[in-house]
Design an enzyme around this catalytic site. Structure first.
Site, PDB file in Angstrom:
ATOM      1  N   HIS A  97       0.845  -1.191   0.000  1.00 54.47           N
ATOM      2  CA  HIS A  97       0.000   0.000   0.000  1.00 54.47           C
ATOM      3  C   HIS A  97       0.885   1.249   0.000  1.00 54.47           C
ATOM      4  CE1 HIS A  97      -2.693   3.181   1.421  1.00 54.47           C
ATOM      5  NE2 HIS A  97      -3.599   2.520   0.742  1.00 54.47           N
ATOM      6  N   GLU A 169      -3.274   2.830  -7.272  1.00 56.22           N
ATOM      7  CA  GLU A 169      -3.611   3.935  -6.390  1.00 56.22           C
ATOM      8  C   GLU A 169      -2.544   5.017  -6.528  1.00 56.22           C
ATOM      9  OE1 GLU A 169      -6.227   2.558  -2.935  1.00 56.22           O
ATOM     10  OE2 GLU A 169      -4.241   1.849  -2.397  1.00 56.22           O
TER      11      GLU A 169
HETATM   12  P1  13P Z   1      -9.096   7.094   0.160  1.00 59.44           P
HETATM   13  O1  13P Z   1     -10.258   6.533  -0.620  1.00 59.44           O
HETATM   14  O2  13P Z   1      -9.513   7.537   1.517  1.00 59.44           O
HETATM   15  O3  13P Z   1      -8.373   8.136  -0.617  1.00 59.44           O
HETATM   16  O4  13P Z   1      -8.078   5.883   0.409  1.00 59.44           O
HETATM   17  C1  13P Z   1      -7.792   5.004  -0.627  1.00 59.44           C
HETATM   18  C2  13P Z   1      -6.886   3.939  -0.161  1.00 59.44           C
HETATM   19  O5  13P Z   1      -5.799   4.194   0.318  1.00 59.44           O
HETATM   20  C3  13P Z   1      -7.327   2.543  -0.283  1.00 59.44           C
HETATM   21  O6  13P Z   1      -6.275   1.676  -0.022  1.00 59.44           O
END
Ligand code: 13P
Length: 261
Positions: A97, A169
């Protein structure tokens, strides 16, 4: 219809009691949605996992761990092994992550070891990738993602490729200070990720779900899920209220169907 994936990382927010109440609520609200059409997964903090497993039906919500250590056991104070989470009955683990990489300094080489251990233990393994704002500015997104995928998934074999999932992400899109990626940008990068996965795994790449995460919210979820190369949504803040997450999932499912998915 292609299966859609919806998940939430609870980060370091809910206590064990809050996690239990949240999961009961989410399970109750979403239980009528066919699990042929969606998979729903939630990643609570380590100390919440045992209670999370007790209150959820594995056919309705898959529970996962937020990370793991690559060694089987040893002098690694504060770390959690694959055997420990396996013993709780978990079937999923996340690796890499953005907050692990950027707050705790984890490297691609370490993520690769975590992925290897997770796969060896039979876990569904969700590798998170994403470029920083600086890397995006320098037009290095594709190179960064290729490296993260190539190194992170270097231990994947034809036997284990089916256990792999990827979450894209972008670092600049995550959390309270994040800016959500536009659907146009996310669509372009997801197509690139699919191309890289195909370079790495050939035809088997088609079986690797690629989820978008980073400031997903009720206003952008539908546009994101409608994108051809987006197989699911990985949600933080907008998922931590069961009622809102249930609504987001249902609206996204309608939109995905309209988009012919
Ligand atoms: P947010 O949706 O709060 O930006 O977080 C996303 C996330 O880090 C999922 O792993």
């Amino acid at each position: 219809m292609k299966k859609l994936y919806f998940g939430s990382n609870l980060k370091m927010y809910k206590t064990p009691t809050e996690t239990e109440l949240y999961l009961q609520d989410l399970q109750e609200r979403t239980k009528d949605i066919s699990r042929e059409e969606i998979e729903l997964f939630i990643l609570p903090s380590f100390v919440c996992l045992e209670r999370a497993m007790h209150v959820t039906d594995a056919d309705l919500i898959r529970i996962g761990a937020q990370t793991l250590h690559w060694e089987e056991e040893g002098q690694f104070t504060g770390e959690v092994s694959a055997r420990m989470i396996e013993d709780l009955g978990l079937t999923m683990v996340m690796v890499g992550h953005s907050e692990r990489r950027h707050v705790f300094g984890e490297t691609d080489a370490e993520e690769a070891k975590r992925v290897q251990t997770a796969l060896q233990h039979g876990f569904i393994t969700l590798l998170c990738i994403g470029e920083t704002a600086e890397e995006k500015e320098m037009d290095a997104t594709e190179d960064v993602l290729r490296e993260q995928l190539k190194v992170g998934l270097s231990s994947v074999t034809p036997e284990t490729v089916g256990q792999v999932r990827v979450a894209y992400e972008p670092v600049w899109s995550i959390g309270v200070n994040g800016t959500p990626a536009s659907a146009e940008y996310a669509g372009k990068v997801h197509a690139t990720i699919k191309k890289i996965l195909e370079e790495l795994f050939g035809e088997a790449a088609a079986g690797i779900p690629v989820l978008y995460g980073g400031s997903v919210n009720p206003d952008n979820a539908c546009d994101l899920i409608a994108l051809p190369a987006v197989d699911g949504l990985y949600v933080g803040r907008a998922a931590w209220d069961a009622e809102k997450f249930d609504r987001l999932i249902r609206e996204a499912m309608v939109k995905a169907k309209e988009a012919g998915k």
